[in-house]
Design a protein around this motif. Sequence first.
Motif, PDB file in Angstrom:
ATOM      1  N   VAL A  90       7.100   8.105  -4.905  1.00 41.67           N
ATOM      2  CA  VAL A  90       6.608   7.113  -3.941  1.00 41.67           C
ATOM      3  C   VAL A  90       5.468   7.713  -3.133  1.00 41.67           C
ATOM      4  O   VAL A  90       4.427   7.074  -2.925  1.00 41.67           O
ATOM      5  N   LYS A  91       5.643   8.958  -2.690  1.00 38.51           N
ATOM      6  CA  LYS A  91       4.588   9.635  -1.932  1.00 38.51           C
ATOM      7  C   LYS A  91       3.344   9.806  -2.796  1.00 38.51           C
ATOM      8  O   LYS A  91       2.213   9.617  -2.321  1.00 38.51           O
ATOM      9  N   MET A  92       3.525  10.129  -4.072  1.00 36.96           N
ATOM     10  CA  MET A  92       2.392  10.281  -4.977  1.00 36.96           C
ATOM     11  C   MET A  92       1.641   8.964  -5.135  1.00 36.96           C
ATOM     12  O   MET A  92       0.407   8.951  -5.187  1.00 36.96           O
ATOM     13  N   ASP A  93       2.372   7.858  -5.206  1.00 44.71           N
ATOM     14  CA  ASP A  93       1.731   6.539  -5.293  1.00 44.71           C
ATOM     15  C   ASP A  93       0.919   6.233  -4.037  1.00 44.71           C
ATOM     16  O   ASP A  93      -0.192   5.710  -4.112  1.00 44.71           O
ATOM     17  N   GLU A  94       1.494   6.555  -2.874  1.00 45.75           N
ATOM     18  CA  GLU A  94       0.776   6.345  -1.607  1.00 45.75           C
ATOM     19  C   GLU A  94      -0.512   7.173  -1.581  1.00 45.75           C
ATOM     20  O   GLU A  94      -1.571   6.677  -1.190  1.00 45.75           O
ATOM     21  N   LEU A  95      -0.396   8.423  -1.989  1.00 48.13           N
ATOM     22  CA  LEU A  95      -1.553   9.312  -1.977  1.00 48.13           C
ATOM     23  C   LEU A  95      -2.588   8.911  -3.026  1.00 48.13           C
ATOM     24  O   LEU A  95      -3.788   9.106  -2.819  1.00 48.13           O
ATOM     25  N   MET A  96      -2.143   8.316  -4.132  1.00 46.55           N
ATOM     26  CA  MET A  96      -3.089   7.851  -5.152  1.00 46.55           C
ATOM     27  C   MET A  96      -3.934   6.717  -4.598  1.00 46.55           C
ATOM     28  O   MET A  96      -5.144   6.680  -4.821  1.00 46.55           O
ATOM     29  N   ALA A  97      -3.317   5.802  -3.872  1.00 48.55           N
ATOM     30  CA  ALA A  97      -4.080   4.710  -3.252  1.00 48.55           C
ATOM     31  C   ALA A  97      -5.110   5.267  -2.279  1.00 48.55           C
ATOM     32  O   ALA A  97      -6.269   4.832  -2.262  1.00 48.55           O
ATOM     33  N   GLN A  98      -4.704   6.255  -1.505  1.00 48.93           N
ATOM     34  CA  GLN A  98      -5.619   6.892  -0.557  1.00 48.93           C
ATOM     35  C   GLN A  98      -6.738   7.620  -1.313  1.00 48.93           C
ATOM     36  O   GLN A  98      -7.906   7.534  -0.932  1.00 48.93           O
ATOM     37  N   ALA A  99      -6.395   8.315  -2.382  1.00 48.85           N
ATOM     38  CA  ALA A  99      -7.393   9.057  -3.169  1.00 48.85           C
ATOM     39  C   ALA A  99      -8.406   8.126  -3.808  1.00 48.85           C
ATOM     40  O   ALA A  99      -9.610   8.408  -3.829  1.00 48.85           O
ATOM     41  N   ILE A 100      -7.952   6.991  -4.318  1.00 54.36           N
ATOM     42  CA  ILE A 100      -8.855   6.019  -4.939  1.00 54.36           C
ATOM     43  C   ILE A 100      -9.866   5.522  -3.910  1.00 54.36           C
ATOM     44  O   ILE A 100     -11.056   5.423  -4.184  1.00 54.36           O
ATOM     45  N   GLN A 101      -9.384   5.208  -2.712  1.00 50.09           N
ATOM     46  CA  GLN A 101     -10.289   4.762  -1.649  1.00 50.09           C
ATOM     47  C   GLN A 101     -11.319   5.837  -1.316  1.00 50.09           C
ATOM     48  O   GLN A 101     -12.498   5.543  -1.140  1.00 50.09           O
ATOM     49  N   GLN A 102     -10.877   7.077  -1.248  1.00 51.09           N
ATOM     50  CA  GLN A 102     -11.794   8.167  -0.918  1.00 51.09           C
ATOM     51  C   GLN A 102     -12.832   8.377  -2.011  1.00 51.09           C
ATOM     52  O   GLN A 102     -14.014   8.592  -1.711  1.00 51.09           O
ATOM     53  N   VAL A 103     -12.415   8.292  -3.268  1.00 49.77           N
ATOM     54  CA  VAL A 103     -13.352   8.476  -4.382  1.00 49.77           C
ATOM     55  C   VAL A 103     -14.368   7.348  -4.401  1.00 49.77           C
ATOM     56  O   VAL A 103     -15.572   7.580  -4.577  1.00 49.77           O
ATOM     57  N   LYS A 104     -13.902   6.124  -4.203  1.00 43.42           N
ATOM     58  CA  LYS A 104     -14.821   4.977  -4.178  1.00 43.42           C
ATOM     59  C   LYS A 104     -15.811   5.066  -3.020  1.00 43.42           C
ATOM     60  O   LYS A 104     -16.952   4.660  -3.148  1.00 43.42           O
TER      61      LYS A 104
END
Length: 107
Positions: A90-104
């Motif tokens: 669950v934490k990895m999913d949360e961080l993936m959403a954050q990472a996608i925003q940062q990359v974009k």
Amino acid sequence: MSTFDKREEGFEKKYALDEEQKFKAEARRNRLLGMWVAEKLGLTSEAATAYAKEVVASDFEEAGDADVVRKVLADLTAKGVAITEPQLRVKMDELMAQAIQQVKAGT
């Protein structure tokens, strides 16, 4: 060059860009995860950064997230930090959403 060839080339470029962004987002997520776990392990500053790099590097052992999950859970368990695999995912999913925003955003 025909219209079909141009379209095909466009799709190939888009696919390459999408794959590159996916790779960057996964690496960013793993770095964020490493920093989060480092905090749980009581690591600070340089040790936390070094640990985050280890987590990123662990993702190259095999395809998928299993290698990262295995490393992080083993490290947490060794330090007596109680966290389950579902909680970690669950934490990895949360961080993936954050990472996608940062990359974009290019940050």
